[in-house]
Design an enzyme around this catalytic site. Structure first.
Site, short mmCIF file in Angstrom:
data_model
loop_
_atom_site.label_atom_id
_atom_site.label_comp_id
_atom_site.label_asym_id
_atom_site.label_seq_id
_atom_site.Cartn_x
_atom_site.Cartn_y
_atom_site.Cartn_z
N ASP A 30 23.63 13.38 49.69
CA ASP A 30 25.01 13.86 49.84
C ASP A 30 25.70 12.98 50.88
O ASP A 30 25.07 12.58 51.87
CB ASP A 30 24.99 15.32 50.31
CG ASP A 30 26.28 16.06 50.02
OD1 ASP A 30 26.25 17.03 49.25
OD2 ASP A 30 27.33 15.66 50.57
N LEU A 32 28.20 14.05 52.61
CA LEU A 32 28.73 15.03 53.57
C LEU A 32 30.24 14.94 53.72
O LEU A 32 30.80 15.36 54.73
CB LEU A 32 28.03 14.91 54.94
CG LEU A 32 26.53 15.23 54.89
CD1 LEU A 32 25.90 15.06 56.28
CD2 LEU A 32 26.29 16.66 54.40
N ASP A 49 25.93 7.68 49.66
CA ASP A 49 27.11 7.79 48.83
C ASP A 49 26.80 7.23 47.44
O ASP A 49 26.30 6.11 47.34
CB ASP A 49 28.24 6.99 49.50
CG ASP A 49 29.58 7.34 48.94
OD1 ASP A 49 29.74 7.27 47.71
OD2 ASP A 49 30.47 7.70 49.73
N ALA A 72 27.19 15.48 42.69
CA ALA A 72 28.10 14.74 43.58
C ALA A 72 29.33 14.27 42.80
O ALA A 72 29.20 13.55 41.81
CB ALA A 72 27.37 13.55 44.18
N ALA A 73 30.50 14.69 43.24
CA ALA A 73 31.74 14.31 42.56
C ALA A 73 32.93 14.78 43.38
O ALA A 73 32.80 15.68 44.21
CB ALA A 73 31.81 14.98 41.18
N SER A 115 32.41 20.56 33.49
CA SER A 115 33.46 21.53 33.83
C SER A 115 34.22 21.99 32.59
O SER A 115 34.35 21.25 31.61
CB SER A 115 34.44 20.85 34.78
OG SER A 115 35.60 21.64 34.95
N TYR A 139 40.53 14.50 36.63
CA TYR A 139 39.25 15.13 36.95
C TYR A 139 38.49 15.48 35.66
O TYR A 139 37.33 15.10 35.46
CB TYR A 139 39.48 16.38 37.81
CG TYR A 139 38.27 17.27 37.92
CD1 TYR A 139 37.13 16.84 38.60
CD2 TYR A 139 38.25 18.54 37.33
CE1 TYR A 139 36.00 17.66 38.68
CE2 TYR A 139 37.14 19.36 37.42
CZ TYR A 139 36.02 18.91 38.09
OH TYR A 139 34.91 19.71 38.17
N LYS A 143 34.88 13.95 33.82
CA LYS A 143 33.72 14.76 33.40
C LYS A 143 33.42 14.51 31.92
O LYS A 143 32.26 14.40 31.52
CB LYS A 143 33.99 16.25 33.65
CG LYS A 143 34.09 16.61 35.14
CD LYS A 143 32.72 16.59 35.80
CE LYS A 143 32.78 16.85 37.28
NZ LYS A 143 31.48 16.85 37.94
N ARG A 219 41.21 33.97 34.27
CA ARG A 219 40.07 33.04 34.36
C ARG A 219 38.76 33.80 34.18
O ARG A 219 38.70 35.02 34.37
CB ARG A 219 40.03 32.37 35.74
CG ARG A 219 41.18 31.44 36.01
CD ARG A 219 41.01 30.14 35.21
NE ARG A 219 42.10 29.23 35.47
CZ ARG A 219 43.28 29.27 34.83
NH1 ARG A 219 43.51 30.19 33.93
NH2 ARG A 219 44.21 28.38 35.11
N ASP A 284 47.86 24.37 35.38
CA ASP A 284 47.06 25.58 35.20
C ASP A 284 47.26 26.15 33.79
O ASP A 284 48.37 26.56 33.45
CB ASP A 284 47.50 26.68 36.19
CG ASP A 284 46.78 26.59 37.52
OD1 ASP A 284 45.77 25.86 37.61
OD2 ASP A 284 47.22 27.26 38.48
N1 UFG Z 1 45.41 30.71 42.39
C1 UFG Z 1 46.46 31.33 43.04
N2 UFG Z 1 46.59 31.11 44.37
C2 UFG Z 1 45.75 30.30 45.08
C3 UFG Z 1 44.67 29.68 44.40
C4 UFG Z 1 44.54 29.90 43.04
O1 UFG Z 1 47.25 32.04 42.43
O2 UFG Z 1 45.95 30.13 46.29
C5 UFG Z 1 45.24 30.96 40.95
C6 UFG Z 1 45.33 29.69 40.12
O3 UFG Z 1 46.66 29.43 39.77
C7 UFG Z 1 44.44 30.04 38.94
C8 UFG Z 1 43.39 30.99 39.52
O4 UFG Z 1 43.95 31.46 40.74
O5 UFG Z 1 45.18 30.74 38.00
C9 UFG Z 1 42.08 30.31 39.80
O6 UFG Z 1 42.33 29.13 40.57
P1 UFG Z 1 41.19 28.29 41.27
O7 UFG Z 1 41.87 27.17 42.00
O8 UFG Z 1 40.30 29.21 42.03
O9 UFG Z 1 40.35 27.73 40.05
P2 UFG Z 1 40.85 26.85 38.82
O10 UFG Z 1 40.83 27.75 37.63
O11 UFG Z 1 42.09 26.10 39.06
O12 UFG Z 1 39.75 25.71 38.82
C10 UFG Z 1 38.48 25.83 38.29
C11 UFG Z 1 37.54 24.89 39.02
C12 UFG Z 1 37.93 23.44 38.76
C13 UFG Z 1 38.03 23.21 37.30
C14 UFG Z 1 38.97 24.18 36.66
C15 UFG Z 1 38.99 24.01 35.17
O13 UFG Z 1 37.57 25.15 40.39
O14 UFG Z 1 36.94 22.59 39.30
O15 UFG Z 1 38.55 25.52 36.93
O16 UFG Z 1 40.21 24.42 34.66
F1 UFG Z 1 38.49 21.97 37.05
#
Ligand code: UFG
Length: 329
Positions: A30, A32, A49, A72-73, A115, A139, A143, A219, A284
């Protein structure tokens, strides 16, 4: 010995502890940049790295590694839009280095951290593995490209792989030995818990005009320990000679809206917190829910955590241990 790249990160550290609990020998690699070495238990640790081929080569010469679990990503969707080059260099370039070093060291199996972002905006729900893969950000593109590199590496060199496409990882180790600690934090559950602890002023809810039952995004939240378990099953399959190049969705099969998560956080913590509706976050999708039927059947994957309150309880326990005022800022 198993090499876990990114083993000091959120999902990686849960897998590392899971492997150590099984009595396996684990080597964590990692840089870090976002991970935390203290979350890797008794694993052997090498700070390195994946962008540096010579470091990976050196490490794979030093240890008798027979399988790789590659986490790692860079993984922030928004960042990938503003700085795609870093994502190509880290994720694609870094994985090329891992595969090159595996070939040189004669290692022929890898579990890859993919993902739901490979699918982009889903056309049908729940999303199964055959759904069109049209990522909407760099991103997700990295993947998807790595998955196809792994397919080619199987055809050309016989490297066998399992790619695991996570939906929304949530929760923490039930013993609170590790959990989510990102800086900056972008994920919904830890930000809501930060709002409970007063570490942030409020939770901004991104969009309340989506075509969902309460207007907020839906989600599929899956417990991180269940994700770790799926990796162990995938690895065991590869060790038994199963799989050429496979991909599996990992989710809970149930959708929760942002407001439903907010109310679960309130009920688990017993505390309210300030919340504000804000504009939609670009990129989103309205709804993302997985079908994990393939993983249930072919990996015999069984989720331990199905209940949202239970998932949030584990996150809350970790969050208090890690961040309660007086411990860390
Ligand atoms: N959300 C909010 N407020 C915040 C953070 C998130 O309303 O402060 C909402 C987002 O709009 C989304 C939901 O909460 O609707 C979940 O958001 P996250 O950021 O927790 O997760 P994501 O669905 O955006 O992301 C996840 C993974 C990513 C991946 C993605 C695939 O963390 O790595 O799903 O779509 F790419």
């Amino acid at each position: 010995m198993l090499l876990v790249t990114g083993g000091a990160g959120y999902i990686g550290s849960h897998l590392v502890l899971g492997l150590l609990d099984q009595g396996r020998e684990v080597l964590v690699l990692d840089n870090l940049s976002r991970g935390h070495r203290e979350l890797t238990g008794k694993a052997v640790f090498e700070e390195a790295d994946i962008r540096d081929l010579s470091q990976i080569r050196r490490i794979l010469k030093k240890y008798p590694v027979d399988g790789v679990l590659h986490f790692a990503a860079l993984s922030l969707v928004g960042d990938s839009m503003s700085d795609p080059q870093s994502y190509y260099r880290n994720n694609i370039g870094g994985t090329m280095n891992i595969i090159t070093s595996m070939l040189e060291a004669g290692i022929d199996r890898i579990v890859f951290s993919s993902s739901a972002a490979v699918y982009g905006e889903p056309r049908a729900l729940p999303v199964n593995e055959e759904a069109p893969k049209v990522p909407t950000n760099p991103y997700g593109e990295t993947k998807l490209f790595i998955e196809s590199m792994l397919g080619r590496s199987f055809d050309a060199y016989g490297i066998r792989s399992v790619s695991l496409r996570y939906f929304n990882a949530a929760g923490a180790d039930p013993l609170a030995r590790t959990g989510e600690d990102h800086s900056p934090e972008t994920h919904l559950v830890p930000i809501a818990l930060d709002a409970v602890l007063g570490r942030v002023e409020e939770l901004k809810v991104f969009g309340n005009d989506y075509p969902t039952h309460d207007g907020t995004c839906v989600r599929d939240y899956v417990h991180v320990t269940d994700l770790a378990d799926a990796h162990i099953r995938a690895l065991e399959g590869l060790e038994k000679g199963a799989f050429g190049c496979e991909a599996f969705n990992l989710g809970n099969g149930k959708g929760f809206s942002v407001l439903e998560i907010v109310s679960a956080v309130r009920s688990v913590t017993g505390r309210g917190f300030p919340l504000r509706f804000a504009p939609r976050r670009p990129g989103d999708p309205a709804v993302l829910v997985a079908s994990s039927a393939k993983a249930e059947k072919e990996l015999r994957w069984k989720r331990r955590f199905k209940d949202m309150d239970e998932i949030i309880e584990t996150a809350w326990k970790w969050h208090q241990k890690r961040f309660r005022v007086g411990r860390r800022s």
